[in-house]
Scaffold this motif. Structure first.
Motif, short mmCIF file in Angstrom:
data_model
loop_
_atom_site.label_atom_id
_atom_site.label_comp_id
_atom_site.label_asym_id
_atom_site.label_seq_id
_atom_site.Cartn_x
_atom_site.Cartn_y
_atom_site.Cartn_z
N ALA A 152 10.80 -5.02 -3.50
CA ALA A 152 9.85 -6.13 -3.66
C ALA A 152 9.75 -6.57 -5.12
O ALA A 152 9.54 -7.75 -5.40
CB ALA A 152 8.47 -5.72 -3.14
N ALA A 153 9.88 -5.65 -6.04
CA ALA A 153 9.77 -5.97 -7.46
C ALA A 153 10.91 -6.87 -7.93
O ALA A 153 10.75 -7.66 -8.87
CB ALA A 153 9.73 -4.70 -8.29
N GLU A 154 12.05 -6.77 -7.27
CA GLU A 154 13.23 -7.52 -7.70
C GLU A 154 12.97 -9.03 -7.74
O GLU A 154 13.42 -9.74 -8.65
CB GLU A 154 14.40 -7.22 -6.76
CG GLU A 154 15.69 -7.89 -7.16
CD GLU A 154 16.83 -7.60 -6.19
OE1 GLU A 154 17.89 -8.23 -6.32
OE2 GLU A 154 16.64 -6.74 -5.29
N GLY A 155 12.24 -9.56 -6.76
CA GLY A 155 12.00 -10.99 -6.70
C GLY A 155 10.63 -11.43 -7.19
O GLY A 155 10.26 -12.60 -7.04
N ALA A 156 9.86 -10.51 -7.75
CA ALA A 156 8.49 -10.84 -8.21
C ALA A 156 8.51 -11.49 -9.58
O ALA A 156 9.34 -11.16 -10.44
CB ALA A 156 7.65 -9.58 -8.24
N ALA A 157 7.57 -12.42 -9.78
CA ALA A 157 7.40 -13.01 -11.11
C ALA A 157 6.62 -12.07 -12.01
O ALA A 157 6.87 -11.98 -13.22
CB ALA A 157 6.66 -14.35 -10.99
N ALA A 158 5.66 -11.37 -11.44
CA ALA A 158 4.84 -10.40 -12.18
C ALA A 158 4.29 -9.41 -11.18
O ALA A 158 4.22 -9.68 -9.98
CB ALA A 158 3.71 -11.10 -12.93
N ILE A 159 3.89 -8.25 -11.69
CA ILE A 159 3.36 -7.19 -10.84
C ILE A 159 1.97 -6.80 -11.33
O ILE A 159 1.77 -6.59 -12.54
CB ILE A 159 4.28 -5.95 -10.85
CG1 ILE A 159 5.69 -6.33 -10.39
CG2 ILE A 159 3.71 -4.84 -9.96
CD1 ILE A 159 6.69 -5.21 -10.51
N ILE A 160 1.04 -6.71 -10.40
CA ILE A 160 -0.31 -6.23 -10.72
C ILE A 160 -0.48 -4.87 -10.04
O ILE A 160 -0.40 -4.76 -8.81
CB ILE A 160 -1.39 -7.20 -10.23
CG1 ILE A 160 -1.27 -8.55 -10.95
CG2 ILE A 160 -2.78 -6.60 -10.45
CD1 ILE A 160 -2.28 -9.59 -10.49
N ALA A 161 -0.69 -3.85 -10.85
CA ALA A 161 -0.98 -2.51 -10.32
C ALA A 161 -2.49 -2.39 -10.23
O ALA A 161 -3.18 -2.26 -11.25
CB ALA A 161 -0.41 -1.44 -11.24
N ILE A 162 -3.02 -2.48 -9.02
CA ILE A 162 -4.47 -2.49 -8.85
C ILE A 162 -4.98 -1.08 -8.52
O ILE A 162 -4.46 -0.41 -7.62
CB ILE A 162 -4.90 -3.51 -7.77
CG1 ILE A 162 -6.43 -3.66 -7.76
CG2 ILE A 162 -4.36 -3.14 -6.40
CD1 ILE A 162 -6.91 -4.86 -6.98
N GLY A 163 -5.96 -0.63 -9.28
CA GLY A 163 -6.51 0.70 -9.08
C GLY A 163 -5.84 1.73 -9.97
O GLY A 163 -4.73 1.54 -10.48
N HIS A 210 0.84 -1.20 0.00
CA HIS A 210 0.00 0.00 0.00
C HIS A 210 0.88 1.25 0.00
O HIS A 210 1.78 1.37 0.83
CB HIS A 210 -0.89 0.04 1.25
CG HIS A 210 -1.93 -1.02 1.30
ND1 HIS A 210 -3.23 -0.82 0.92
CD2 HIS A 210 -1.88 -2.31 1.68
CE1 HIS A 210 -3.93 -1.94 1.07
NE2 HIS A 210 -3.13 -2.85 1.53
N PHE A 211 0.53 2.18 -0.90
CA PHE A 211 1.27 3.44 -0.93
C PHE A 211 0.29 4.62 -0.86
O PHE A 211 -0.55 4.66 0.03
CB PHE A 211 2.18 3.50 -2.16
CG PHE A 211 3.22 2.40 -2.17
CD1 PHE A 211 3.95 2.12 -1.03
CD2 PHE A 211 3.46 1.65 -3.31
CE1 PHE A 211 4.91 1.11 -1.01
CE2 PHE A 211 4.41 0.64 -3.30
CZ PHE A 211 5.14 0.37 -2.16
N GLN A 212 0.33 5.55 -1.79
CA GLN A 212 -0.58 6.70 -1.76
C GLN A 212 -1.94 6.27 -2.30
O GLN A 212 -2.15 6.22 -3.52
CB GLN A 212 -0.02 7.84 -2.61
CG GLN A 212 1.17 8.56 -1.99
CD GLN A 212 1.68 9.67 -2.89
OE1 GLN A 212 1.90 9.49 -4.08
NE2 GLN A 212 1.87 10.86 -2.33
N GLU A 213 -2.86 5.98 -1.41
CA GLU A 213 -4.18 5.48 -1.84
C GLU A 213 -5.19 5.64 -0.70
O GLU A 213 -4.84 6.04 0.40
CB GLU A 213 -4.08 4.03 -2.30
CG GLU A 213 -3.18 3.13 -1.45
CD GLU A 213 -3.82 2.67 -0.16
OE1 GLU A 213 -5.06 2.54 -0.14
OE2 GLU A 213 -3.11 2.41 0.81
N CYS A 214 -6.44 5.27 -1.00
CA CYS A 214 -7.51 5.39 0.00
C CYS A 214 -7.97 4.03 0.50
O CYS A 214 -8.92 3.93 1.27
CB CYS A 214 -8.70 6.14 -0.60
SG CYS A 214 -9.53 5.24 -1.95
N THR A 215 -7.34 2.94 0.02
CA THR A 215 -7.68 1.56 0.36
C THR A 215 -9.01 1.13 -0.27
O THR A 215 -9.55 0.09 0.08
CB THR A 215 -7.70 1.33 1.89
OG1 THR A 215 -6.59 2.02 2.47
CG2 THR A 215 -7.54 -0.13 2.25
#
Length: 369
Positions: free
Chosen positions: A141-152, A52-57
């Motif tokens: 965290a991105a370094e070891g990820a297989a894929a990234i989902i940017a939600i929202g 979670h970063f700059q967001e309203c959840t």
């Protein structure tokens, strides 16, 4: 008769229902729901790390309201949600330890979900978690990820935080990470089933789904909302709501003149809808605000009209103002049409009389013998 259990607390029926829902969402043939189910059973629950970063959840709140499957089924039996600041029990050092343990154990295999924009100005000091800036946390965290989902929309494009003058330098994930597959699931909030279907697609086929030019799955963002809207017939007929609460609005007329962005917005809201009760903004009388598009939401006024592929309805449609009445057909035109039709019928009858009996009956039934 006792129902078969897929795992503790989840029936086989509920599990298969979730797989069928996801299969349909992805636009796959019905028979492939078994392949989706087999992938989940064979490969186990994919590890998911949610930052979670700059967001309203709001994106997480939307996920909490899914019921096919329920949130408990999703995070306990279909995916392994190893880190989520809002939903996890642990806090502080316990939570951070869970994050690092999962990243180490599932290095190169976990799916990283990012909710919220990432501030970049002044080295990203405007958002910190556990002493790290959002920028540092994402890169780590991105370094070891297989894929990234940017939600929202915030994680996809920067969202409201990135609107001019953008004091924090907020950007989306794709503006920072360049060496990983990134799937954007925009929306404010997005439909939770778009997220679930994306995860299951990746798990089943070991690749990201087909994406559009903005990195969105085509199965969910391949067509304009306008093409599937239940108010589209009113648009084609030239019937538009003139103001909130007036008779044209109450009768369900098209909301384009009130600023609906559906003609320029790619999403499946009008088909999938929200909260499993068939609701979405347009169905309850509010114009689409274009929340899946980077150049519409937060950058155009709600009442501002967008350009559409068919700017005006056909001239022959009924007028919008219910008090106006058409003048009806012109008498002279009606006379000419009737004269032409009568002449055609008369000529046909005369031609039939002149034909020999055999030719007149050709192609029809033979005479009774």
């Amino acid at each position: 008769m006792k129902e078969e259990m897929f795992c503790e607390g989840v029936t086989r029926r509920s599990f298969m229902k979730a797989c069928v829902t996801a299969t349909a969402m992805m636009g796959l043939p019905f028979a492939m729901h078994t392949q989706v189910a087999e992938a989940v059973e064979k490969n186990g629950n994919p590890a998911v790390i949610w930052l979670h970063f700059q967001e309203c959840t709001g994106c997480s709140e939307s996920l909490l309201r899914s019921s096919h499957p329920t949130i408990s089924t999703l995070i306990l039996d279909m995916i392994s949600l190893d880190y989520h600041e809002t939903l996890m029990v642990g806090a502080g050092h316990q939570a951070e330890q869970a994050l690092h343990d999962s990243m180490k154990a599932n290095h190169g295999k976990y799916i990283l979900v990012v909710e919220g924009a990432i501030p970049t100005k002044q080295n990203g000091i405007f958002c910190k978690v556990s002493g790290r800036t959002a920028l540092e946390s994402l890169q780590h965290a991105a370094e070891g990820a297989a894929a990234i989902i940017a939600i929202g929309t915030c994680a996809s494009y920067g969202g409201i935080q990135s609107v001019s003058p953008n004091p924090t330098g907020a950007v989306g994930v794709k503006d920072i990470i360049k060496d990983k597959p990134i799937i954007n699931i925009p929306g404010c909030p997005p439909n939770p089933y778009n997220f679930l279907s994306t995860v299951l697609y990746y798990l089943t086929f070991k690749k990201v789904p087909e994406l559009d030019q903005l990195g969105r799955p085509k199965f969910a963002y391949g067509r304009r909302i306008h093409e599937h809207c239940e108010r589209r017939p009113h648009f084609d007929a030239g019937r538009f709501a003139k103001a909130y609460g007036d008779p044209t609005h109450a009768q369900g007329y098209c909301l384009y003149k009130l600023g609906c962005k559906g003609p320029a917005t790619y999403a499946n809201c009008s088909v999938q809808r929200f909260n499993d009760v068939g609701a979405w903004p347009v169905s309850v009388g509010h114009p689409c605000i274009g929340c899946t598009e980077p150049d519409i939401l937060f950058k155009t006024a709600i009442a501002e009209k967008v350009q559409i592929h068919e700017p005006t309805p056909f001239d022959s449609y009924a007028p919008v103002d219910l008090k106006e009445k058409g003048k009806g057909p012109d008498p002279l035109t009606t006379g000419f049409v009737g004269l032409a039709a009568g002449a055609a019928l008369g000529a046909g009858a005369m031609l039939a009389k002149k034909l020999p009996a055999g030719e007149a009956q050709e192609g029809g039934h033979e005479k009774d013998k």
